[in-house]
Write a protein that holds these residues in place. Structure first.
Motif, PDB file in Angstrom:
ATOM      1  N   ALA A  31       0.839  -1.191   0.000  1.00 57.91           N
ATOM      2  CA  ALA A  31       0.000   0.000   0.000  1.00 57.91           C
ATOM      3  C   ALA A  31       0.878   1.247   0.000  1.00 57.91           C
ATOM      4  N   GLY A  32       0.621   2.153  -0.923  1.00 52.93           N
ATOM      5  CA  GLY A  32       1.410   3.374  -0.995  1.00 52.93           C
ATOM      6  C   GLY A  32       2.705   3.231  -1.771  1.00 52.93           C
ATOM      7  N   LEU A  33       3.013   2.018  -2.234  1.00 51.71           N
ATOM      8  CA  LEU A  33       4.234   1.793  -3.006  1.00 51.71           C
ATOM      9  C   LEU A  33       3.870   1.621  -4.478  1.00 51.71           C
ATOM     10  N   GLU A  34       4.420   2.447  -5.312  1.00 50.15           N
ATOM     11  CA  GLU A  34       4.165   2.317  -6.743  1.00 50.15           C
ATOM     12  C   GLU A  34       4.906   1.104  -7.284  1.00 50.15           C
ATOM     13  N   THR A  35       4.153   0.238  -7.915  1.00 49.76           N
ATOM     14  CA  THR A  35       4.776  -0.958  -8.480  1.00 49.76           C
ATOM     15  C   THR A  35       4.146  -1.265  -9.822  1.00 49.76           C
ATOM     16  N   SER A  36       4.626  -2.313 -10.462  1.00 48.59           N
ATOM     17  CA  SER A  36       4.169  -2.631 -11.815  1.00 48.59           C
ATOM     18  C   SER A  36       2.856  -3.400 -11.796  1.00 48.59           C
ATOM     19  N   ALA A  37       2.184  -3.405 -12.940  1.00 43.30           N
ATOM     20  CA  ALA A  37       0.948  -4.171 -13.073  1.00 43.30           C
ATOM     21  C   ALA A  37       1.222  -5.663 -12.919  1.00 43.30           C
ATOM     22  N   ILE A  38       2.384  -6.109 -13.416  1.00 44.99           N
ATOM     23  CA  ILE A  38       2.683  -7.537 -13.328  1.00 44.99           C
ATOM     24  C   ILE A  38       2.909  -7.971 -11.882  1.00 44.99           C
ATOM     25  N   THR A  39       3.516  -7.106 -11.079  1.00 43.36           N
ATOM     26  CA  THR A  39       3.679  -7.436  -9.653  1.00 43.36           C
ATOM     27  C   THR A  39       2.318  -7.474  -8.965  1.00 43.36           C
ATOM     28  N   ARG A  40       1.458  -6.509  -9.252  1.00 44.95           N
ATOM     29  CA  ARG A  40       0.108  -6.514  -8.677  1.00 44.95           C
ATOM     30  C   ARG A  40      -0.642  -7.778  -9.093  1.00 44.95           C
ATOM     31  N   ALA A  85      14.336  -2.889  -3.888  1.00 42.21           N
ATOM     32  CA  ALA A  85      14.112  -4.117  -4.670  1.00 42.21           C
ATOM     33  C   ALA A  85      12.966  -3.931  -5.655  1.00 42.21           C
ATOM     34  N   ASN A  86      11.934  -3.202  -5.251  1.00 44.45           N
ATOM     35  CA  ASN A  86      10.803  -2.949  -6.136  1.00 44.45           C
ATOM     36  C   ASN A  86      11.211  -2.061  -7.313  1.00 44.45           C
ATOM     37  N   GLU A  87      12.009  -1.043  -7.037  1.00 42.01           N
ATOM     38  CA  GLU A  87      12.453  -0.159  -8.108  1.00 42.01           C
ATOM     39  C   GLU A  87      13.303  -0.904  -9.139  1.00 42.01           C
ATOM     40  N   LEU A  88      14.118  -1.821  -8.672  1.00 47.66           N
ATOM     41  CA  LEU A  88      15.022  -2.541  -9.568  1.00 47.66           C
ATOM     42  C   LEU A  88      14.333  -3.671 -10.334  1.00 47.66           C
ATOM     43  N   PHE A  89      13.322  -4.306  -9.720  1.00 43.65           N
ATOM     44  CA  PHE A  89      12.815  -5.556 -10.291  1.00 43.65           C
ATOM     45  C   PHE A  89      11.303  -5.639 -10.477  1.00 43.65           C
ATOM     46  N   SER A  90      10.572  -4.577 -10.214  1.00 44.09           N
ATOM     47  CA  SER A  90       9.113  -4.678 -10.346  1.00 44.09           C
ATOM     48  C   SER A  90       8.689  -4.935 -11.785  1.00 44.09           C
ATOM     49  N   ASP A  91       9.472  -4.478 -12.758  1.00 44.29           N
ATOM     50  CA  ASP A  91       9.122  -4.726 -14.163  1.00 44.29           C
ATOM     51  C   ASP A  91       9.066  -6.211 -14.494  1.00 44.29           C
ATOM     52  N   TYR A  92       9.709  -7.024 -13.666  1.00 41.70           N
ATOM     53  CA  TYR A  92       9.732  -8.467 -13.893  1.00 41.70           C
ATOM     54  C   TYR A  92       8.792  -9.218 -12.948  1.00 41.70           C
ATOM     55  N   GLY A  93       7.976  -8.463 -12.212  1.00 42.39           N
ATOM     56  CA  GLY A  93       6.955  -9.096 -11.377  1.00 42.39           C
ATOM     57  C   GLY A  93       7.433  -9.613 -10.047  1.00 42.39           C
ATOM     58  N   LEU A  94       8.596  -9.166  -9.574  1.00 45.61           N
ATOM     59  CA  LEU A  94       9.090  -9.628  -8.281  1.00 45.61           C
ATOM     60  C   LEU A  94       8.128  -9.231  -7.167  1.00 45.61           C
ATOM     61  N   VAL A  95       7.841 -10.176  -6.279  1.00 50.23           N
ATOM     62  CA  VAL A  95       7.019  -9.921  -5.092  1.00 50.23           C
ATOM     63  C   VAL A  95       7.919 -10.003  -3.867  1.00 50.23           C
ATOM     64  N   ILE A  96       7.846  -8.976  -3.033  1.00 54.44           N
ATOM     65  CA  ILE A  96       8.745  -8.834  -1.884  1.00 54.44           C
ATOM     66  C   ILE A  96       7.932  -9.011  -0.606  1.00 54.44           C
ATOM     67  N   LEU A  97       8.361  -9.927   0.238  1.00 54.09           N
ATOM     68  CA  LEU A  97       7.583 -10.269   1.426  1.00 54.09           C
ATOM     69  C   LEU A  97       8.388 -10.089   2.705  1.00 54.09           C
ATOM     70  N   SER A  98       7.785  -9.405   3.662  1.00 57.56           N
ATOM     71  CA  SER A  98       8.261  -9.394   5.044  1.00 57.56           C
ATOM     72  C   SER A  98       7.294 -10.243   5.848  1.00 57.56           C
ATOM     73  N   ALA A  99       7.784 -11.340   6.418  1.00 58.32           N
ATOM     74  CA  ALA A  99       6.877 -12.382   6.937  1.00 58.32           C
ATOM     75  C   ALA A  99       6.632 -12.304   8.438  1.00 58.32           C
ATOM     76  N   GLY A 100       6.925 -11.162   9.056  1.00 61.39           N
ATOM     77  CA  GLY A 100       6.746 -11.069  10.506  1.00 61.39           C
ATOM     78  C   GLY A 100       5.341 -10.745  10.958  1.00 61.39           C
ATOM     79  N   ASP A 101       4.422 -10.575  10.033  1.00 64.65           N
ATOM     80  CA  ASP A 101       3.048 -10.194  10.352  1.00 64.65           C
ATOM     81  C   ASP A 101       2.336 -11.275  11.172  1.00 64.65           C
TER      82      ASP A 101
END
Length: 538
Positions: free
Chosen positions: A69-78, A220-236
């Motif tokens: 939320a609030g992070l601009e990313t690519s359509a493929i990542t979404r 990581a999103n800026e460098l790789f969002s064009d390729y659909g990378l999904v970045i997870l922080s799993a402490g939730d």
């Protein structure tokens, strides 16, 4: 970009365990389920489909949507995030610490390997979806491992004023103090479009975000969002609640210790160095102020180096109400990852795969599907100019990876106009002394010791003469020696693999987006060879 390759064994930088794993040595076959070949993935998909708790998908997607939320990313990542709701979507995962400005260059290789494998699987199985995931190690607390990066031979270090640094999870640390690093980095990286992008990337990541998790996700999103990378922080907490049964087993039954100890013993008996030795309880207790080991002693549970303690019932109640406070260590984190994600394959470096290979019996005991284990791509980046220098110096690619003294000695011997190899003389000397041994045995055996001493002395003398002659030739061939050393020092900073030392910005400043585009084109995750990539102008 011309590409060459050599075997991992020819680099002399990989352990016997990893080399034997890559060659599928029989003695290691019971440490994994399937070796990562394309034709093995159908069975892996079916197994994960049948064993994964698909109810977790809803929470996984909600957590990811919240984090993005609030992070601009690519359509493929979404689209990739949304696709995780569906039972026919699987992941390919790599993990990495939250190193300052990504840390060493291999951060890129890990993620490119993951993206490329996900794409290969989509081609092979078009009726399914495959999501490349970067699992951020937000709960690690070793701040000294991640607070620096190397650029142009200089170390840029973050002196964090946060008193919690080194005591609690690095992901929660404030980005305060990085303004000074930004100034130094900006001065070093210079000017130009690529340099300006890097400066803006650093600034927006660390000066516009409050903590290290958000900053790293941004990069990581800026460098790789064009390729659909999904970045997870799993402490939730929404994800940690699904791990409660396994944490309970660990606390009460010490499952990981019991199930990995025999594998550790086997690896030792086979002569391999063990990457991680399990503890009796492989969990930390995590708060905003600390991350410390949980210890069982005299019928109670304690937090190491604190006054905190619980009875069994109190601790289980704490786990039920606050699962996010129970942080797996390196032995349990893989299990948590595979419980949470519909994952098929983990991609990591040699050290990571070494401890994953300790875990199969633990996974089987907990009835969690064990993923395929794939060694990330490794590469050496060189310019065309450097490659031309190597060719003029008549250094082969395998020779380039030799220890520097071995490389120089070999080249000096090769280009000298005299023979600096006394092997023939030594062999002749040994034959002469054999005749003396025969004579001593026939006359007086008490002289055998004296003959042996004289043989050793004369062989040592030849060794000394050979070394002195070689040293003299090095002086005579000083220019060639210096050029050889300079080339290797450029390509192997600190006498180590480039990918373990140099930050990506050193290459991005010159090649920009083309760096990642070319890496993606050239790195094949299923090709078990070390790549040498040549690019740029002469």
């Amino acid at each position: 970009m011309p590409t060459d390759c050599i075997s991992y064994s020819e680099t002399n930088y990989f352990t016997a365990l990893i080399l034997d794993y890559l060659s599928e040595k029989k003695e290691l076959s019971d440490l994994y389920i399937r070796f990562p070949k394309l034709d093995q993935f159908e069975a892996q998909i079916n197994e994960k489909q049948d064993t994964y708790d698909h109810h977790i998908r809803k929470d996984l997607v909600e957590v990811l949507q919240h984090q993005y939320a609030g992070l601009e990313t690519s359509a493929i990542t979404r689209d990739h995030i949304e696709s995780l709701k569906r039972n026919n979507t699987f992941t390919v995962t790599t993990g990495h610490q939250l190193n300052l400005f990504t840390g060493p260059l291999y951060f890129l290789y890990k993620i490119v390997s993951t993206i490329n494998l996900a794409e290969r699987l989509k081609q092979k199985f078009p009726d399914k979806d495959f999501v490349p995931v970067y699992w951020m190690a937000t709960e690690d607390h070793d701040f000294e491992e991640i607070n620096f990066f190397n650029l142009n031979g200089k170390k840029f270090k973050w002196n964090n004023a946060d008193k919690r640094a080194g005591k609690t999870a690095v992901g929660s640390l404030s980005t305060e103090g990085l303004q000074e690093v930004y100034k130094l980095f900006s001065a070093e990286i210079g000017s130009g479009n690529n340099a300006d992008f890097l400066k803006e990337l650093f600034k927006k990541a660390y000066l516009d975000h409050d903590n290290l998790t958000d900053a790293t996700r941004y990069i990581a999103n800026e460098l790789f969002s064009d390729y659909g990378l999904v970045i997870l922080s799993a402490g939730d907490k929404r994800l940690k609640k699904h791990f409660i049964p396994y944490v309970k087993n660990e606390l009460l039954e010490q499952v990981s210790y019991k199930k990995t100890s025999s594998t550790v013993e086997k690896l030792n008996s086979l002569g391999y160095s063990v990457q991680v030795n399990p503890r009796e309880i492989n969990l930390f207790y995590l708060t905003d102020e600390l991350r410390e080991r949980i210890i069982f002693r005299d019928g109670k549970f304690f937090i190491h180096d604190t006054s905190i303690s619980w009875s069994k019932d109190d601790l289980l109640n704490e786990l039920k109400n606050h699962p996010e406070r129970f942080s797996p260590n390196v032995m349990m984190r893989p299990l948590y990852q595979e419980v949470i994600l519909p994952n098929l394959c983990y991609i990591g470096g040699g050290g990571e795969l070494a401890y994953w290979l300790e875990l199969k019996d633990y996974f089987e005991a907990e009835e969690v599907s064990f993923p395929m284990l794939l060694l990330r791509n490794s590469a050496l980046l060189q310019s065309k100019k450097q490659n031309s220098k190597r060719e003029r110096l008549d250094i082969s690619l395998p020779e380039l990876f030799l220890k520097q003294h071995e490389l120089i000695n070999r080249k000096v011997r090769k280009i000298s106009n005299i023979n600096i190899d006394f092997s023939n003389q030594k062999e002749h000397l040994v034959k002469q002394f054999q005749q003396m041994y025969d004579l001593a045995e026939k006359t007086d055996e008490s002289f055998l010791g004296a003959v042996k001493a004289q043989e050793v002395k004369q062989l040592k003398g030849l060794d000394k003469l050979e070394k002195r002659l070689l040293k003299a030739q090095k002086r005579k061939l000083k220019d060639e020696v210096e050029r050889i050393a300079a080339l290797q020092n450029d390509l192997f900073p600190n006498r180590s693999l480039q990918e373990r030392q140099t930050n990506f910005s050193e290459f991005y400043a010159e090649y920009g987006k083309d760096l990642i585009v070319k890496l993606k084109e050239e790195l094949d995750p299923l090709d078990s060879n070390f790549k040498i990539l040549t690019f740029g102008k002469k």
